[in-house]
Design a protein around this motif. Structure first.
Motif: not given
Ligand code: TRP
Length: 330
Positions: A253-258, A263-266
Motif C-alpha cells: 500500500a505504501y508504494y502503491d500510494n507513492l 512521486a518519483t525517485k522511490w
C-alpha cells in the motif's frame, strides 16, 4: 481417489515461478490424490548431458522438490531410470506410434530446427516415452503447461489406439489437471509477462542473497510516473505483482500510494524492500535444499522407497499389458 502424475527433466533449478506456481499445486494435490512425482532423467538424454553432471542434476532437483514440501510419505517420488518397466512399455507403445504423427509434433519440429545436427530417434519418440510415464500408472490427471498439451493429447491417442487394437478398455485417457484455481503467474524481472528459465529472467530458490539483490536491482523500470493517477506500465506492474506475493500488505500500500501520488525517485527503495522480502522467503528453502543435497543417506532412502512403490504399480500394469498383447510364459 484419482491418480495424478507429473515429471520434470533434471535440467536447471527451480525458480520463484515454479515455487508459487506448480509447487503450490503439487502440495495441494499430494493431500488429496494418489500422486506420482518423478524426475525424467531418460528424457534429458536427448541433448546428451555430461555424465559427470547427470547425477548432480538429479540430486539437485530431488533436493529442491523435497525442500519445497513434496512428502515421500504422501506421494510417490522416484527417478524415472529406477523404473525399468517404463522402458519396456515405451518399447511396446512405439509399435503403435507412427512416424508421420511423431514428425508433426510441434516440440520435435522446434528442436529439430534449433539443432539440426542432433535429430535423434529419442527426440522423435520423446512423446512415446512420456506416454509410457503416464500410462504405466494409468494416471487420470497430468498437470501440464501449454508446451506439454500436445504430448498429453498424443498419450490419449496411444491409449485409445491400444484399447481399440486389442479390444479392451484398459488404459484410461489422461487429461490435464486443473486445480480449479488460477495458477499464480510470477512475472519476469525484465518487463516480460512470465518468469521462465528459457527467458533468463529468473530468481532461483538456490540464489544467494547477494545474487538476489543484484537481480532485483537490475530489474527493468521506467522513469517514474509522469503524473498522478496514471496506469502502471508492465515493468512496474510486474514489480508490484512480486511485492504483493512476498511483502506485507502495508508495504504494498505504501508504494502503491507513492505511484498514485505521482512521486518519483522511490524505485530504488522499492527494489531494496522487494529483494529483502524475497530473501526472507527463499532463505529457509535454500538452506533446506543445501542440507538435503548433502544428505546421502536420506536421499538414498527416499529414492529407494520411491522406486519400490513406483515399480509395484508399474509392474502390475506391465504384466496386464503383456497379457493383453499375447505374451505368455512357458
Ligand atoms: N516432457 C516434460 C517436460 O519437459 C517432462 C515429462 C516427462 C513429463 N514425462 C512426463 C511431464 C510425464 C508430465 C508427465 O516438461
Amino acid at each position: 481417489m484419482k491418480t495424478v502424475l507429473s515429471g520434470i527433466r533434471p535440467t536447471g533449478n527451480l525458480h520463484l515461478g515454479n515455487y508459487y506456481g506448480a509447487m503450490v499445486n503439487f502440495l495441494r494435490m499430494q493431500e488429496e490424490n494418489q500422486c506420482y512425482f518423478f524426475i525424467a532423467d531418460w528424457h534429458s538424454l536427448t541433448t546428451h548431458p555430461d555424465p559427470r553432471l547427470l547425477h548432480v542434476n538429479v540430486r539437485n532437483i530431488l533436493s529442491e522438490y523435497l525442500a519445497c514440501g513434496l512428502d515421500p510419505e504422501k506421494a510417490t517420488l522416484y527417478i524415472q531410470s529406477d523404473v525399468p518397466e517404463i522402458a519396456e512399455l515405451y518399447l511396446l507403445l512405439n509399435m503403435h506410434a507412427y512416424l508421420g504423427e511423431l514428425e508433426k509434433t510441434v516440440s520435435f519440429k522446434e528442436k529439430a530446427r534449433q539443432n539440426p545436427g542432433n535429430v535423434n530417434a529419442g527426440l522423435l519418440t520423446y512423446p512415446v516415452l512420456m506416454a509410457a510415464d503416464i500410462l504405466i500408472h494409468n494416471a487420470d490427471y497430468v498437470p501440464v503447461g501449454k508446451d506439454q498439451e500436445q504430448h498429453l493429447e498424443m498419450t490419449r491417442n496411444y491409449a485409445n489406439r491400444f484399447n481399440h487394437k486389442y479390444q479392451v478398455d484398459y488404459f484410461k485417457l489422461p487429461t490435464a489437471y486443473s486445480s480449479g484455481q488460477e495458477l499464480i503467474k510470477i512475472p519476469g524481472l525484465d518487463g516480460s509477462g512470465k518468469m521462465g528459465k528459457s527467458e533468463g529472467n529468473c530468481i532461483y530458490l538456490v540464489d544467494e542473497p547477494k545474487a538476489i539483490e543484484k537481480k532485483v536491482k537490475s530489474a527493468l523500470t521506467d522513469n517514474g510516473p509522469e503524473a498522478p493517477n496514471t496506469p502502471k506500465p508492465v515493468c512496474i506492474e510486474n514489480l508490484f505483482t512480486l511485492l504483493k506475493i512476498v511483502s506485507a500488505p502495508d508495504v504494498v500500500a505504501y508504494y502503491d500510494n507513492l505511484w498514485v501520488s505521482g512521486a518519483t525517485k522511490w524505485y530504488g527503495n522499492l527494489k531494496k524492500q522487494l529483494a529483502e522480502d524475497i530473501i526472507n522467503v527463499t532463505t529457509p528453502v535454500r538452506e533446506r535444499i543445501n542440507d538435503l543435497k548433502n544428505d546421502d543417506a536420506y536421499l538414498r532412502k527416499v529414492t529407494r522407497n520411491g522406486a519400490e512403490k513406483a515399480r509395484e504399480s508399474a509392474g502390475k500394469t506391465l504384466r496386464e499389458v503383456r497379457e493383453i498383447m499375447g505374451f505368455k510364459s512357458f
